[in-house]
Design a protein around this motif. Structure first.
Motif, PDB file in Angstrom:
ATOM      1  N   SER A 273       0.829  -1.209   0.000  1.00 41.63           N
ATOM      2  CA  SER A 273       0.000   0.000   0.000  1.00 41.63           C
ATOM      3  C   SER A 273       0.861   1.256   0.000  1.00 41.63           C
ATOM      4  O   SER A 273       0.548   2.243  -0.681  1.00 41.63           O
ATOM      5  N   ALA A 274       1.964   1.234   0.766  1.00 37.00           N
ATOM      6  CA  ALA A 274       2.850   2.397   0.824  1.00 37.00           C
ATOM      7  C   ALA A 274       3.480   2.665  -0.536  1.00 37.00           C
ATOM      8  O   ALA A 274       3.510   3.813  -1.010  1.00 37.00           O
ATOM      9  N   PHE A 275       3.983   1.624  -1.184  1.00 42.75           N
ATOM     10  CA  PHE A 275       4.581   1.800  -2.499  1.00 42.75           C
ATOM     11  C   PHE A 275       3.528   2.240  -3.515  1.00 42.75           C
ATOM     12  O   PHE A 275       3.790   3.101  -4.362  1.00 42.75           O
ATOM     13  N   ARG A 276       2.325   1.666  -3.443  1.00 44.87           N
ATOM     14  CA  ARG A 276       1.258   2.016  -4.385  1.00 44.87           C
ATOM     15  C   ARG A 276       0.900   3.489  -4.283  1.00 44.87           C
ATOM     16  O   ARG A 276       0.820   4.193  -5.303  1.00 44.87           O
ATOM     17  N   LEU A 277       0.688   3.990  -3.077  1.00 40.78           N
ATOM     18  CA  LEU A 277       0.328   5.391  -2.900  1.00 40.78           C
ATOM     19  C   LEU A 277       1.480   6.312  -3.311  1.00 40.78           C
ATOM     20  O   LEU A 277       1.260   7.375  -3.901  1.00 40.78           O
ATOM     21  N   SER A 278       2.705   5.910  -3.016  1.00 45.77           N
ATOM     22  CA  SER A 278       3.861   6.705  -3.408  1.00 45.77           C
ATOM     23  C   SER A 278       3.962   6.795  -4.926  1.00 45.77           C
ATOM     24  O   SER A 278       4.223   7.874  -5.487  1.00 45.77           O
ATOM     25  N   PHE A 279       3.760   5.667  -5.612  1.00 43.97           N
ATOM     26  CA  PHE A 279       3.855   5.659  -7.070  1.00 43.97           C
ATOM     27  C   PHE A 279       2.725   6.470  -7.709  1.00 43.97           C
ATOM     28  O   PHE A 279       2.934   7.171  -8.690  1.00 43.97           O
ATOM     29  N   LEU A 280       1.504   6.369  -7.162  1.00 48.35           N
ATOM     30  CA  LEU A 280       0.391   7.156  -7.679  1.00 48.35           C
ATOM     31  C   LEU A 280       0.656   8.649  -7.505  1.00 48.35           C
ATOM     32  O   LEU A 280       0.332   9.458  -8.375  1.00 48.35           O
ATOM     33  N   LEU A 281       1.270   9.001  -6.393  1.00 46.46           N
ATOM     34  CA  LEU A 281       1.578  10.400  -6.119  1.00 46.46           C
ATOM     35  C   LEU A 281       2.662  10.926  -7.062  1.00 46.46           C
ATOM     36  O   LEU A 281       2.772  12.136  -7.274  1.00 46.46           O
ATOM     37  N   SER A 282       3.441  10.013  -7.654  1.00 46.53           N
ATOM     38  CA  SER A 282       4.499  10.433  -8.573  1.00 46.53           C
ATOM     39  C   SER A 282       3.944  10.916  -9.909  1.00 46.53           C
ATOM     40  O   SER A 282       4.635  11.619 -10.651  1.00 46.53           O
ATOM     41  N   ILE A 283       2.703  10.549 -10.229  1.00 42.27           N
ATOM     42  CA  ILE A 283       2.151  10.870 -11.555  1.00 42.27           C
ATOM     43  C   ILE A 283       2.032  12.376 -11.785  1.00 42.27           C
ATOM     44  O   ILE A 283       2.593  12.899 -12.761  1.00 42.27           O
ATOM     45  N   PRO A 284       1.312  13.129 -10.928  1.00 36.52           N
ATOM     46  CA  PRO A 284       1.242  14.575 -11.173  1.00 36.52           C
ATOM     47  C   PRO A 284       2.600  15.261 -11.031  1.00 36.52           C
ATOM     48  O   PRO A 284       2.896  16.224 -11.756  1.00 36.52           O
ATOM     49  N   ALA A 285       3.451  14.767 -10.122  1.00 42.15           N
ATOM     50  CA  ALA A 285       4.781  15.364  -9.948  1.00 42.15           C
ATOM     51  C   ALA A 285       5.623  15.175 -11.207  1.00 42.15           C
ATOM     52  O   ALA A 285       6.310  16.105 -11.661  1.00 42.15           O
ATOM     53  N   GLY A 286       5.574  13.994 -11.786  1.00 43.15           N
ATOM     54  CA  GLY A 286       6.346  13.719 -12.995  1.00 43.15           C
ATOM     55  C   GLY A 286       5.849  14.491 -14.196  1.00 43.15           C
ATOM     56  O   GLY A 286       6.638  14.976 -15.013  1.00 43.15           O
ATOM     57  N   ILE A 287       4.526  14.611 -14.326  1.00 47.04           N
ATOM     58  CA  ILE A 287       3.957  15.378 -15.429  1.00 47.04           C
ATOM     59  C   ILE A 287       4.401  16.837 -15.334  1.00 47.04           C
ATOM     60  O   ILE A 287       4.809  17.454 -16.327  1.00 47.04           O
ATOM     61  N   GLY A 288       4.341  17.381 -14.124  1.00 50.30           N
ATOM     62  CA  GLY A 288       4.738  18.770 -13.937  1.00 50.30           C
ATOM     63  C   GLY A 288       6.197  19.004 -14.280  1.00 50.30           C
ATOM     64  O   GLY A 288       6.540  19.980 -14.967  1.00 50.30           O
ATOM     65  N   ALA A 289       7.077  18.109 -13.839  1.00 50.67           N
ATOM     66  CA  ALA A 289       8.510  18.273 -14.099  1.00 50.67           C
ATOM     67  C   ALA A 289       8.828  18.164 -15.586  1.00 50.67           C
ATOM     68  O   ALA A 289       9.575  18.980 -16.146  1.00 50.67           O
ATOM     69  N   GLY A 290       8.239  17.168 -16.248  1.00 50.48           N
ATOM     70  CA  GLY A 290       8.512  16.978 -17.672  1.00 50.48           C
ATOM     71  C   GLY A 290       7.991  18.113 -18.526  1.00 50.48           C
ATOM     72  O   GLY A 290       8.688  18.611 -19.423  1.00 50.48           O
ATOM     73  N   LEU A 291       6.763  18.533 -18.280  1.00 46.02           N
ATOM     74  CA  LEU A 291       6.174  19.618 -19.062  1.00 46.02           C
ATOM     75  C   LEU A 291       6.871  20.946 -18.811  1.00 46.02           C
ATOM     76  O   LEU A 291       6.966  21.788 -19.709  1.00 46.02           O
ATOM     77  N   LEU A 292       7.367  21.138 -17.593  1.00 47.40           N
ATOM     78  CA  LEU A 292       8.087  22.368 -17.277  1.00 47.40           C
ATOM     79  C   LEU A 292       9.290  22.543 -18.201  1.00 47.40           C
ATOM     80  O   LEU A 292       9.513  23.629 -18.760  1.00 47.40           O
ATOM     81  N   ILE A 293      10.054  21.472 -18.376  1.00 47.64           N
ATOM     82  CA  ILE A 293      11.227  21.537 -19.244  1.00 47.64           C
ATOM     83  C   ILE A 293      10.810  21.743 -20.696  1.00 47.64           C
ATOM     84  O   ILE A 293      11.350  22.595 -21.418  1.00 47.64           O
ATOM     85  N   PHE A 294       9.826  20.981 -21.152  1.00 41.12           N
ATOM     86  CA  PHE A 294       9.429  21.031 -22.558  1.00 41.12           C
ATOM     87  C   PHE A 294       8.856  22.392 -22.922  1.00 41.12           C
ATOM     88  O   PHE A 294       9.118  22.934 -23.999  1.00 41.12           O
ATOM     89  N   VAL A 295       8.061  22.975 -22.023  1.00 36.28           N
ATOM     90  CA  VAL A 295       7.411  24.253 -22.308  1.00 36.28           C
ATOM     91  C   VAL A 295       8.392  25.413 -22.198  1.00 36.28           C
ATOM     92  O   VAL A 295       8.465  26.283 -23.077  1.00 36.28           O
TER      93      VAL A 295
END
Length: 278
Positions: free
Chosen positions: A193-215
């Protein structure tokens, strides 16, 4: 001939590194930037590519937990404040509140720390997370015979705490997965459960980081579009496989042993960063 394909070779290797280390309690950004610098990429371009490749592992996490995401989307129309942390809405509420807490902690910390936070502090922090995981393993081993109540759904306070802790990963060398997973474990969540919630929480963080560089950069500086896409695809494929392997290990191996292994890896990684920064 090697020079002709060097960018693509580096792109594939960078994708492999990102896909593996993103889920471990070591800084994926720090380790990938170090690798890229060693193979000849300029430090600024290495950091930007490392941030961009978080989009790949974000895709991995989204695909692996697609059932959870679909369930949350289907339940969204029924969302009510009084039932925000009950049933299918619990994970959605957890991610939203945690991201808000991350922003409140991470953005001010970034502006205060940029310019004087060194790799040494990051290395010490990684090692501290490793010690925390090893301690968790000791406690888990000592309490194997005790029937401890484990949480099944995240709460508002869990979201605030984990989101705030995730804000610390804005600092160089701090492991996002390490700090969030450790926080959840000490909030009485079982390992899967801890790993699952941590990985789900990585989704918006990763999108933000990637798009920040690209934009902001209009692409990925220092590499061709072809190489960037190859690296992105590689990180997504390797990241998906790595999640599956790690979750199978967590489900089948006594978690105290997992803690010792991951904690030891973090201590070694943190010590390496500290030595490099010395």
């Amino acid at each position: 001939m090697i020079d002709e394909y060097w960018d693509l070779i580096v792109a594939i290797l960078a994708g492999v590194v990102q896909g593996v280390v993103e889920w471990l309690p070591v800084s994926s950004q720090g380790n990938l930037s170090l690798f890229l610098t060693l193979v000849g990429t300029s430090p600024d371009h290495a950091l930007q590519l490392a941030l961009f490749l978080q989009l790949g592992t974000t895709l991995s996490s989204a695909l692996y937990y697609r059932a959870d995401i679909l369930e949350s989307l289907e339940a969204a129309p029924e969302w009510r404040p009084q039932t925000a942390f009950v049933g299918p809405n619990a994970v959605t509420s957890f991610v939203v509140v945690a991201c808000l807490a991350t922003g409140l902690i991470g953005l001010p910390l970034y502006f205060l720390a940029v310019g004087f936070v060194s790799e040494l502090s990051g290395g010490v922090f990684i090692a501290a997370i490793g010690l925390l995981l090893v301690l968790t393993g000791v406690l888990q081993l000592a309490s194997e015979s005790v029937d401890l109540a484990a949480k099944s759904e995240p709460t508002l306070w869990d979201a605030i705490l984990v989101g705030a802790v995730q804000g610390l990963s804005i600092l160089p060398g701090v492991s996002r997965s390490g700090v969030t997973t450790s926080a959840l474990i000490f909030r009485s969540y079982e390992a899967p459960s801890a790993f699952r919630l941590s990985f789900l929480l990585s989704i918006p963080a990763g999108i933000g980081a990637g798009l920040l560089i690209f934009v902001t950069e209009g692409g990925v500086p220092g590499v061709s579009l072809e190489a960037a896409l190859v690296a992105l695809a590689t990180s997504a494929i390797v990241g998906y496989a790595t999640i599956g392997i790690l979750m199978r290990v967590v489900e089948r191996v006594p978690f105290w042993l997992v803690c010792f292994g991951l904690g030891g890896l973090a201590i070694v990684g943190g010590g390496g960063v500290t030595l490099l920064g010395a």
